[in-house]
Design an enzyme around this catalytic site. Structure first.
Site, PDB file in Angstrom:
ATOM      1  CG  ASP A 198     -17.771  55.792  86.491  1.00 38.45           C
ATOM      2  OD1 ASP A 198     -16.686  55.182  86.587  1.00 38.45           O
ATOM      3  OD2 ASP A 198     -18.536  55.682  85.519  1.00 38.45           O
ATOM      4  CE  LYS A 224     -12.457  53.545  80.460  1.00 36.66           C
ATOM      5  NZ  LYS A 224     -13.634  54.315  80.865  1.00 36.66           N
ATOM      6  NE  ARG A 397      -9.230  60.189  76.363  1.00 36.67           N
ATOM      7  CZ  ARG A 397     -10.039  59.250  76.835  1.00 36.67           C
ATOM      8  NH1 ARG A 397     -10.825  59.508  77.861  1.00 36.67           N
ATOM      9  NH2 ARG A 397     -10.090  58.070  76.270  1.00 36.67           N
TER      10      ARG A 397
HETATM   11  C1  PLP Z   1     -14.784  54.033  80.284  1.00 42.16           C
HETATM   12  C2  PLP Z   1     -15.967  54.499  81.044  1.00 42.16           C
HETATM   13  C3  PLP Z   1     -17.125  53.721  81.116  1.00 42.16           C
HETATM   14  C4  PLP Z   1     -17.196  52.440  80.331  1.00 42.16           C
HETATM   15  O1  PLP Z   1     -18.382  51.753  80.491  1.00 42.16           O
HETATM   16  P1  PLP Z   1     -18.545  50.316  79.796  1.00 42.16           P
HETATM   17  O2  PLP Z   1     -19.771  49.782  80.386  1.00 42.16           O
HETATM   18  O3  PLP Z   1     -17.311  49.548  80.100  1.00 42.16           O
HETATM   19  O4  PLP Z   1     -18.632  50.528  78.321  1.00 42.16           O
HETATM   20  C5  PLP Z   1     -18.160  54.164  81.900  1.00 42.16           C
HETATM   21  N1  PLP Z   1     -18.073  55.334  82.584  1.00 42.16           N
HETATM   22  C6  PLP Z   1     -16.973  56.120  82.514  1.00 42.16           C
HETATM   23  C7  PLP Z   1     -16.911  57.387  83.288  1.00 42.16           C
HETATM   24  C8  PLP Z   1     -15.902  55.727  81.737  1.00 42.16           C
HETATM   25  O5  PLP Z   1     -14.827  56.506  81.652  1.00 42.16           O
END
Ligand code: PLP
Length: 438
Positions: A198, A224, A397
């Site tokens: 991820d 992000k 953070r």
């Molecule tokens: C921000 C984040 C998400 C966000 O998932 P959404 O499906 O956009 O809500 C998922 N995994 C990680 C590690 C994140 O930091």
């Protein structure tokens, strides 16, 4: 000791300084939350208006062809590929991070079940982002696997012959700690496991080399560090050696080889296009493209390597200044100091100096900073991480986005933090009211 004058000098020498002009940032705001929601690219306002009035309003259904709507997930995927060490045609921008994780984890489990059916364990990190763990739990329950959660330093030892898939977030959302993708992937492969990475806190924040790391599957977030806007489409990458081995489970018509033949049978599109599901949100994709272009604008200036160098300088400065100027107020550093082990955020732990068992005050400190225009966020500690572990304590953070932050911003942010702590301003009742989104 670094002074305000030194910070101004660093800004004056910063070769990336002009990139900030791409953004609309409110007056008086020092934005340290680009790791949660990136700021607004100036071009997005005009571009979204154009898509609404021209492409939708005037072009109507014709715009699927004439405005290139239909190819947009692939075209934006090619732009994202440049930021994550992937090749053109290997990435699509689509759906959400959570949904894309479901697709790639399903594919990874399917491949593992074919190649190594005796492997019945998925490994991840206990402090991974919850949605990743929830999706993994759901799939493990459905497929009869056990989800094993470990601490970051226990990953290597957890790679037993039972492990089918290792699912990790490259940069931890709570601590900013970063894994060595190539080394961890090599260890997983040596143990016979597939990797799912991820990149939510990596894409646009740190250089990523998916192909050179020989990773298997990856997903990441558009809103992000890619500045795509709230709820922007996410992305998905599959190593070409796996891309055609499996239909992803959400086998909708946009992933069909010939969607406009309207055949009753599903025939998956070649390559990454099969990871599309249904009709995509064009307004959101248009905004995402503006965000991607703000990051790609750094390419002539050294690209992700230059952004990374500035990010490390900003995070180093933030750490140095908080340690020098905010000592004695119960703050600690959750983020690893070693450059190779951290992303683009600095996470501070907080314990109450007089009452270590009591409320840490971290939430209220962040609220008091936000009231002063210094926007970071709060993440509650997770005691199940175990005492002494990073992430067990409440966290303040601060994401430091090199595209639009300067060294002087860091100086002022830390000065506000110092004042909030010194005056006890954070103890005011208004800063202690918890809101739905922290
Ligand atoms: C921000 C984040 C998400 C966000 O998932 P959404 O499906 O956009 O809500 C998922 N995994 C990680 C590690 C994140 O930091």
């Amino acid at each position: 000791m670094t002074t305000l004058q030194d910070c101004r000098a660093l800004d004056a020498q910063d070769p990336l300084r002009a990139l900030r002009d791409q953004f609309s940032i409110p007056e008086g705001v020092i934005y340290l939350d680009g790791n949660s929601l990136g700021v607004l690219p100036k071009t997005a306002m005009a571009r979204v208006a154009e898509v609404v009035t021209q492409e939708w309003g005037h072009g109507l259904i014709r715009s699927w062809n004439s405005a290139g709507w239909f190819e947009l997930p692939q075209r934006l995927g090619d732009k994202i590929a440049r930021l994550i060490g992937a090749a053109p045609g290997e990435v699509v921008a689509t759906d959400s991070t959570s949904v894309n994780l479901y697709k790639v984890l399903s594919a990874a489990l399917h491949i593992a079940a074919q190649d190594a059916p005796q492997r019945k364990v998925m490994v991840s990190e206990r402090s991974n982002f919850p949605t990743d763990l929830y999706i993994a739990q759901a799939l493990c329950a459905e497929r009869g696997l056990r989800l094993q959660l470990v601490e970051p330093d226990e990953v290597a030892a957890a790679l037993t012959p039972e492990v089918a898939v290792l699912m990790l977030t490259h940069v931890n959302y709570r601590t900013g700690a970063m894994h060595d993708m190539a080394a961890v992937t090599a260890a997983a492969h040596a143990a016979g496991a597939l990797t799912v990475w991820d990149l939510a806190h990596s894409a646009g924040a740190v250089p990523v080399e998916l192909n050179a790391s020989n990773a298997d599957f990856s997903i990441g977030c558009g809103y992000k560090y890619l500045n795509g806007g709230p709820g922007a489409p996410a992305f998905v990458w599959v190593n070409p050696r796996h891309a055609e081995r499996f239909w992803q489970p959400l086998a909708g018509w946009w992933g069909h080889a010939a969607p406009f033949q309207f055949t009753p049978d599903y025939r998956p599109a070649p390559g990454i296009a099969r990871y599309l599901c249904g009709t995509q949100p064009m307004l959101s994709l248009a905004a995402l493209e503006c965000g991607l272009d703000t990051v790609l604008a750094a390419e002539p200036l050294g690209g992700m390597v230059a952004l990374r160098a500035k990010s490390l300088a900003l995070t180093d400065l933030f750490i140095e200044l908080t340690e020098q100027r905010c000592a004695g107020y119960g703050l600690g550093l959750a983020t690893p100091r070693a450059h190779a082990q951290r992303g683009s955020q600095v996470c501070l732990t907080r314990t109450h100096p007089q009452d270590p068992e009591g409320d840490s005050g971290a939430y209220a400190i962040v609220q008091a900073l936000i009231a002063r225009g210094v926007i970071g966020d709060f993440r509650a500690g997770d005691p199940s991480t175990g005492p002494g572990r990073r992430g067990a304590l409440d966290i303040l953070r601060f994401g430091l986005t090199p595209l639009y932050l300067g060294f002087e911003d860091v100086w002022h942010a830390v000065e506000h933090l110092r004042q909030v702590l010194e005056t006890g301003e954070w103890q005011r009742a208004e800063f202690n009211q918890k809101m739905a989104v922290t």
